[in-house]
Scaffold this motif. Structure first.
Motif, PDB file in Angstrom:
ATOM      1  N   ARG A   1       0.838  -1.215   0.000  1.00 36.22           N
ATOM      2  CA  ARG A   1       0.000   0.000   0.000  1.00 36.22           C
ATOM      3  C   ARG A   1       0.863   1.252   0.000  1.00 36.22           C
ATOM      4  O   ARG A   1       0.596   2.198  -0.742  1.00 36.22           O
ATOM      5  CB  ARG A   1      -0.928  -0.003   1.221  1.00 36.22           C
ATOM      6  CG  ARG A   1      -2.080  -0.992   1.151  1.00 36.22           C
ATOM      7  CD  ARG A   1      -3.108  -0.692   2.216  1.00 36.22           C
ATOM      8  NE  ARG A   1      -2.538  -0.765   3.570  1.00 36.22           N
ATOM      9  CZ  ARG A   1      -2.508  -1.865   4.306  1.00 36.22           C
ATOM     10  NH1 ARG A   1      -2.981  -3.009   3.819  1.00 36.22           N
ATOM     11  NH2 ARG A   1      -2.003  -1.853   5.528  1.00 36.22           N
ATOM     12  N   GLU A   2       1.891   1.270   0.834  1.00 29.24           N
ATOM     13  CA  GLU A   2       2.737   2.455   0.921  1.00 29.24           C
ATOM     14  C   GLU A   2       3.483   2.717  -0.386  1.00 29.24           C
ATOM     15  O   GLU A   2       3.766   3.871  -0.721  1.00 29.24           O
ATOM     16  CB  GLU A   2       3.729   2.312   2.073  1.00 29.24           C
ATOM     17  CG  GLU A   2       3.089   2.417   3.455  1.00 29.24           C
ATOM     18  CD  GLU A   2       4.112   2.459   4.571  1.00 29.24           C
ATOM     19  OE1 GLU A   2       5.249   2.910   4.322  1.00 29.24           O
ATOM     20  OE2 GLU A   2       3.777   2.041   5.695  1.00 29.24           O
ATOM     21  N   GLU A   3       3.818   1.652  -1.122  1.00 32.83           N
ATOM     22  CA  GLU A   3       4.539   1.825  -2.375  1.00 32.83           C
ATOM     23  C   GLU A   3       3.606   2.093  -3.548  1.00 32.83           C
ATOM     24  O   GLU A   3       4.068   2.332  -4.667  1.00 32.83           O
ATOM     25  CB  GLU A   3       5.382   0.582  -2.657  1.00 32.83           C
ATOM     26  CG  GLU A   3       6.550   0.411  -1.698  1.00 32.83           C
ATOM     27  CD  GLU A   3       7.439  -0.760  -2.067  1.00 32.83           C
ATOM     28  OE1 GLU A   3       6.931  -1.711  -2.702  1.00 32.83           O
ATOM     29  OE2 GLU A   3       8.647  -0.718  -1.743  1.00 32.83           O
ATOM     30  N   GLY A   4       2.293   2.051  -3.286  1.00 28.79           N
ATOM     31  CA  GLY A   4       1.341   2.317  -4.354  1.00 28.79           C
ATOM     32  C   GLY A   4       1.168   1.177  -5.334  1.00 28.79           C
ATOM     33  O   GLY A   4       0.705   1.374  -6.460  1.00 28.79           O
TER      34      GLY A   4
ATOM     35  N   ASP B   1      12.356  -7.890   0.514  1.00 36.68           N
ATOM     36  CA  ASP B   1      11.458  -6.978   1.236  1.00 36.68           C
ATOM     37  C   ASP B   1      12.155  -6.465   2.486  1.00 36.68           C
ATOM     38  O   ASP B   1      12.838  -7.226   3.179  1.00 36.68           O
ATOM     39  CB  ASP B   1      10.186  -7.694   1.693  1.00 36.68           C
ATOM     40  CG  ASP B   1       9.153  -7.891   0.614  1.00 36.68           C
ATOM     41  OD1 ASP B   1       9.500  -7.720  -0.574  1.00 36.68           O
ATOM     42  OD2 ASP B   1       8.002  -8.246   0.936  1.00 36.68           O
ATOM     43  N   LEU B   2      11.930  -5.185   2.781  1.00 33.35           N
ATOM     44  CA  LEU B   2      12.325  -4.600   4.067  1.00 33.35           C
ATOM     45  C   LEU B   2      11.209  -3.659   4.489  1.00 33.35           C
ATOM     46  O   LEU B   2      10.829  -2.757   3.730  1.00 33.35           O
ATOM     47  CB  LEU B   2      13.641  -3.832   3.952  1.00 33.35           C
ATOM     48  CG  LEU B   2      14.090  -3.119   5.237  1.00 33.35           C
ATOM     49  CD1 LEU B   2      14.514  -4.138   6.295  1.00 33.35           C
ATOM     50  CD2 LEU B   2      15.231  -2.147   4.956  1.00 33.35           C
TER      51      LEU B   2
ATOM     52  N   TRP C   1      19.489  -5.138  -3.527  1.00 30.48           N
ATOM     53  CA  TRP C   1      18.068  -4.884  -3.302  1.00 30.48           C
ATOM     54  C   TRP C   1      17.594  -3.870  -4.336  1.00 30.48           C
ATOM     55  O   TRP C   1      18.376  -3.311  -5.101  1.00 30.48           O
ATOM     56  CB  TRP C   1      17.807  -4.394  -1.885  1.00 30.48           C
ATOM     57  CG  TRP C   1      18.379  -3.051  -1.541  1.00 30.48           C
ATOM     58  CD1 TRP C   1      17.758  -1.835  -1.636  1.00 30.48           C
ATOM     59  CD2 TRP C   1      19.708  -2.766  -1.040  1.00 30.48           C
ATOM     60  NE1 TRP C   1      18.609  -0.825  -1.226  1.00 30.48           N
ATOM     61  CE2 TRP C   1      19.809  -1.372  -0.863  1.00 30.48           C
ATOM     62  CE3 TRP C   1      20.806  -3.570  -0.737  1.00 30.48           C
ATOM     63  CZ2 TRP C   1      20.968  -0.776  -0.391  1.00 30.48           C
ATOM     64  CZ3 TRP C   1      21.964  -2.963  -0.276  1.00 30.48           C
ATOM     65  CH2 TRP C   1      22.035  -1.590  -0.104  1.00 30.48           C
ATOM     66  N   GLY C   2      16.302  -3.640  -4.372  1.00 34.01           N
ATOM     67  CA  GLY C   2      15.731  -2.648  -5.274  1.00 34.01           C
ATOM     68  C   GLY C   2      14.936  -1.629  -4.490  1.00 34.01           C
ATOM     69  O   GLY C   2      14.432  -1.919  -3.400  1.00 34.01           O
ATOM     70  N   VAL C   3      14.806  -0.431  -5.047  1.00 31.11           N
ATOM     71  CA  VAL C   3      14.010   0.626  -4.418  1.00 31.11           C
ATOM     72  C   VAL C   3      13.256   1.368  -5.514  1.00 31.11           C
ATOM     73  O   VAL C   3      13.770   1.536  -6.629  1.00 31.11           O
ATOM     74  CB  VAL C   3      14.910   1.587  -3.604  1.00 31.11           C
ATOM     75  CG1 VAL C   3      15.913   2.299  -4.505  1.00 31.11           C
ATOM     76  CG2 VAL C   3      14.075   2.605  -2.823  1.00 31.11           C
ATOM     77  N   LEU C   4      12.032   1.769  -5.213  1.00 24.18           N
ATOM     78  CA  LEU C   4      11.252   2.511  -6.195  1.00 24.18           C
ATOM     79  C   LEU C   4      11.808   3.920  -6.359  1.00 24.18           C
ATOM     80  O   LEU C   4      12.154   4.585  -5.379  1.00 24.18           O
ATOM     81  CB  LEU C   4       9.783   2.574  -5.769  1.00 24.18           C
ATOM     82  CG  LEU C   4       9.026   1.241  -5.822  1.00 24.18           C
ATOM     83  CD1 LEU C   4       7.611   1.420  -5.285  1.00 24.18           C
ATOM     84  CD2 LEU C   4       8.995   0.691  -7.235  1.00 24.18           C
ATOM     85  N   ARG C   5      11.874   4.356  -7.583  1.00 26.75           N
ATOM     86  CA  ARG C   5      12.449   5.664  -7.892  1.00 26.75           C
ATOM     87  C   ARG C   5      11.753   6.794  -7.132  1.00 26.75           C
ATOM     88  O   ARG C   5      12.403   7.754  -6.684  1.00 26.75           O
ATOM     89  CB  ARG C   5      12.369   5.907  -9.405  1.00 26.75           C
ATOM     90  CG  ARG C   5      13.140   7.125  -9.888  1.00 26.75           C
ATOM     91  CD  ARG C   5      13.111   7.205 -11.404  1.00 26.75           C
ATOM     92  NE  ARG C   5      13.756   6.035 -12.004  1.00 26.75           N
ATOM     93  CZ  ARG C   5      15.060   5.914 -12.155  1.00 26.75           C
ATOM     94  NH1 ARG C   5      15.886   6.873 -11.750  1.00 26.75           N
ATOM     95  NH2 ARG C   5      15.567   4.821 -12.707  1.00 26.75           N
ATOM     96  N   HIS C   6      10.437   6.696  -6.968  1.00 22.04           N
ATOM     97  CA  HIS C   6       9.703   7.787  -6.327  1.00 22.04           C
ATOM     98  C   HIS C   6       9.736   7.730  -4.804  1.00 22.04           C
ATOM     99  O   HIS C   6       9.222   8.636  -4.141  1.00 22.04           O
ATOM    100  CB  HIS C   6       8.233   7.777  -6.795  1.00 22.04           C
ATOM    101  CG  HIS C   6       7.453   6.576  -6.317  1.00 22.04           C
ATOM    102  ND1 HIS C   6       7.178   5.510  -7.131  1.00 22.04           N
ATOM    103  CD2 HIS C   6       6.895   6.279  -5.113  1.00 22.04           C
ATOM    104  CE1 HIS C   6       6.479   4.607  -6.450  1.00 22.04           C
ATOM    105  NE2 HIS C   6       6.306   5.054  -5.229  1.00 22.04           N
TER     106      HIS C   6
ATOM    107  N   GLU D   1       4.850  -9.743  -3.522  1.00 25.66           N
ATOM    108  CA  GLU D   1       3.665  -9.061  -4.053  1.00 25.66           C
ATOM    109  C   GLU D   1       2.738 -10.034  -4.773  1.00 25.66           C
ATOM    110  O   GLU D   1       1.514  -9.967  -4.636  1.00 25.66           O
ATOM    111  CB  GLU D   1       4.088  -7.938  -4.993  1.00 25.66           C
ATOM    112  CG  GLU D   1       2.983  -6.933  -5.284  1.00 25.66           C
ATOM    113  CD  GLU D   1       3.512  -5.713  -5.994  1.00 25.66           C
ATOM    114  OE1 GLU D   1       3.603  -5.751  -7.231  1.00 25.66           O
ATOM    115  OE2 GLU D   1       3.840  -4.731  -5.293  1.00 25.66           O
ATOM    116  N   SER D   2       3.321 -10.930  -5.554  1.00 23.68           N
ATOM    117  CA  SER D   2       2.525 -11.931  -6.260  1.00 23.68           C
ATOM    118  C   SER D   2       2.504 -13.267  -5.534  1.00 23.68           C
ATOM    119  O   SER D   2       1.842 -14.207  -5.993  1.00 23.68           O
ATOM    120  CB  SER D   2       3.066 -12.141  -7.680  1.00 23.68           C
ATOM    121  OG  SER D   2       4.426 -12.552  -7.643  1.00 23.68           O
ATOM    122  N   SER D   3       3.232 -13.355  -4.424  1.00 27.57           N
ATOM    123  CA  SER D   3       3.310 -14.582  -3.635  1.00 27.57           C
ATOM    124  C   SER D   3       3.742 -15.748  -4.509  1.00 27.57           C
ATOM    125  O   SER D   3       3.107 -16.804  -4.549  1.00 27.57           O
ATOM    126  CB  SER D   3       1.950 -14.886  -2.982  1.00 27.57           C
ATOM    127  OG  SER D   3       2.043 -16.003  -2.132  1.00 27.57           O
ATOM    128  N   ALA D   4       4.857 -15.569  -5.225  1.00 26.86           N
ATOM    129  CA  ALA D   4       5.256 -16.557  -6.216  1.00 26.86           C
ATOM    130  C   ALA D   4       6.759 -16.789  -6.214  1.00 26.86           C
ATOM    131  O   ALA D   4       7.545 -15.871  -6.009  1.00 26.86           O
ATOM    132  CB  ALA D   4       4.815 -16.119  -7.608  1.00 26.86           C
TER     133      ALA D   4
END
Length: 331
Positions: A34-37, A93-94, A127-132, A245-248
Motif C-alpha cells: 500500500r505504501e509503495e502504491g 522486502d524490508l 536490493w531494489g528501491v522505487l524511484r519515487h 507481491e505476487s506470492s510466487a
C-alpha cells in the motif's frame, strides 16, 4: 539465531521468523504494498508458511520484535555473483512499521541480512528501491549505492505463462540442455568471454568454482547449455527468486550469453524461454534479469517479451560497504 540490539529510545530484538509469524508478516507485506502504491499483496500467512519453511524454502525471513510485538521484517533469498564466483544474498522486502521507524530497526534488519550472506561467503547484498520513494532512497544511501545505469526486465503473469508453455522453435538453432559438471570448462570459457565483452574482468580459476557451486546438493545456481553439433555456443545461468507481491517463486537470470558466431538466429530468446520453462517446472511464475540502460542490443532482445521496470532502481552494498553493514554492533 537471535540477535539483539539496544537502541536509545526503545529496545528491540532481531530474530529468525517462525511459522507462527505468518499473519504478522503478511500484514506488514500488505502495508508495504500500500505504501509503495502497488497492487494489493497476495502474500498471505499461508503462503509465508508454505514457501518459507519445509524442505525447499524459497526465502528466509528475519523479524524485529519490540516488547513481544513484531514491528518489522526483512525477507531475503540466495543470489549468485558470477563476477566474484560467490554466493550472494538479495533483500526482497524490508519493512518497519511507521510507529517504530527511526529506532534503527531497518538498519539492524539489513545488518542481520548481511551477516546471513557473509555466512554464505559473500560480500555483496543487493536490493531494489522505487524511484519515487525518496525516504527509502535517502535511507539506503547511508548503506550502499544506487546502480542507476542498470534496469530490470521482467516476464511475469500472462507473459510468463505464454513463454513457459510455448513450444520450442521447430528450427531451433541449437539443442538446449541442463548443464552438467563436465561442462565446467565450457561455462568458464563462455563466462570469461561474456565478462570481457562487457568490459569486466573475467574471474580467475572459474572452472573448479563453477563446478563446486553449480552442481550437487545445495547448488547455488542452475545453468542451461546451448549446443550445436556437440559444441557449446551459449548458456543461461539462473538462481531461484521470490516475489511477495505476487506470492510466487520465480528465477533471476544472472547471465545470458551466445557466442558471436551463433548470434542472429534467435538463440538468446530460445535460452530465455528455456529458463522460463525450467522455472515453471520448479513452481515458478516469473523470471527477471538486469540489462545496462546503454546496451541497446540487450534491451532489444527483451522487447515484446519482457517489461522494463524503469521505476525500480537497483542498489548494492559490496566490499567495504558490505563489511561495515555486516559488522554493525549487536549484543
Amino acid at each position: 539465531m537471535t540477535e539483539s540490539m539496544p537502541v536509545s529510545r526503545s529496545p528491540f530484538v532481531i530474530r529468525a521468523a517462525t511459522p507462527r509469524d505468518g499473519e504478522r508478516v503478511a500484514e506488514m507485506a500488505a502495508a508495504l504494498s500500500r505504501e509503495e502504491g502497488g497492487p494489493p499483496s497476495r502474500f498471505s500467512a499461508e503462503a509465508f508458511r508454505r514457501d518459507g519453511f519445509g524442505q525447499s524454502p524459497a526465502f528466509a525471513c528475519l523479524v524485529a520484535e519490540r516488547d513481544g510485538t513484531v514491528i518489522g521484517y526483512a525477507l531475503h533469498h540466495p543470489d549468485y555473483d558470477t563476477g566474484r564466483l560467490a554466493r550472494g544474498v538479495y533483500l526482497s522486502d524490508l519493512y518497519v512499521e511507521k510507529t517504530a521507524r527511526r529506532l534503527g530497526a531497518g538498519r539492524a534488519l539489513m545488518a542481520a541480512t548481511a551477516r546471513a550472506g557473509r555466512r554464505l561467503g559473500t560480500r555483496r547484498l543487493g536490493w531494489g528501491v522505487l524511484r519515487h520513494n525518496a525516504p527509502a532512497r535517502r535511507f539506503y544511501e547511508t548503506i550502499g549505492r544506487e546502480r542507476d545505469g542498470a534496469l530490470i526486465c521482467s516476464v511475469a503473469a500472462e507473459r510468463f505463462e505464454r513463454l513457459a508453455k510455448g513450444a520450442a522453435p521447430l528450427s531451433a538453432p541449437a539443442v538446449i540442455r541442463p548443464a552438467r559438471p563436465a561442462d565446467g570448462g565450457a561455462l568458464a570459457a563462455m563466462l570469461g568471454a561474456f565478462k570481457a565483452e562487457t568490459h569486466r574482468s573475467p574471474p580467475a580459476e572459474a572452472e573448479p568454482v563453477l563446478r563446486a557451486h553449480g552442481f550437487g546438493p545445495g547448488a547455488a545456481f542452475a545453468a542451461l547449455i546451448a549446443e550445436r553439433d556437440g559444441i557449446p555456443v551459449g548458456y543461461a545461468l539462473f538462481v531461484p527468486a521470490y516475489d511477495t507481491e505476487s506470492s510466487a517463486r520465480g528465477a533471476f537470470l544472472s547471465d545470458l550469453y551466445v557466442t558471436p558466431a551463433a548470434r542472429g538466429r534467435g538463440l538468446g530468446r530460445t535460452l530465455i524461454a528455456a529458463t522460463a520453462r525450467a522455472a515453471a517446472r520448479d513452481g515458478g511464475h516469473f523470471i527477471y534479469w538486469e540489462v545496462p540502460k546503454s546496451d541497446s542490443r540487450a534491451r532489444a532482445l527483451g522487447k515484446g517479451m519482457a517489461e522494463e521496470l524503469e521505476q525500480v532502481i537497483l542498489c548494492v552494498a559490496e566490499g567495504e560497504d558490505f563489511d561495515r553493514l555486516a559488522a554493525a554492533e549487536s549484543a
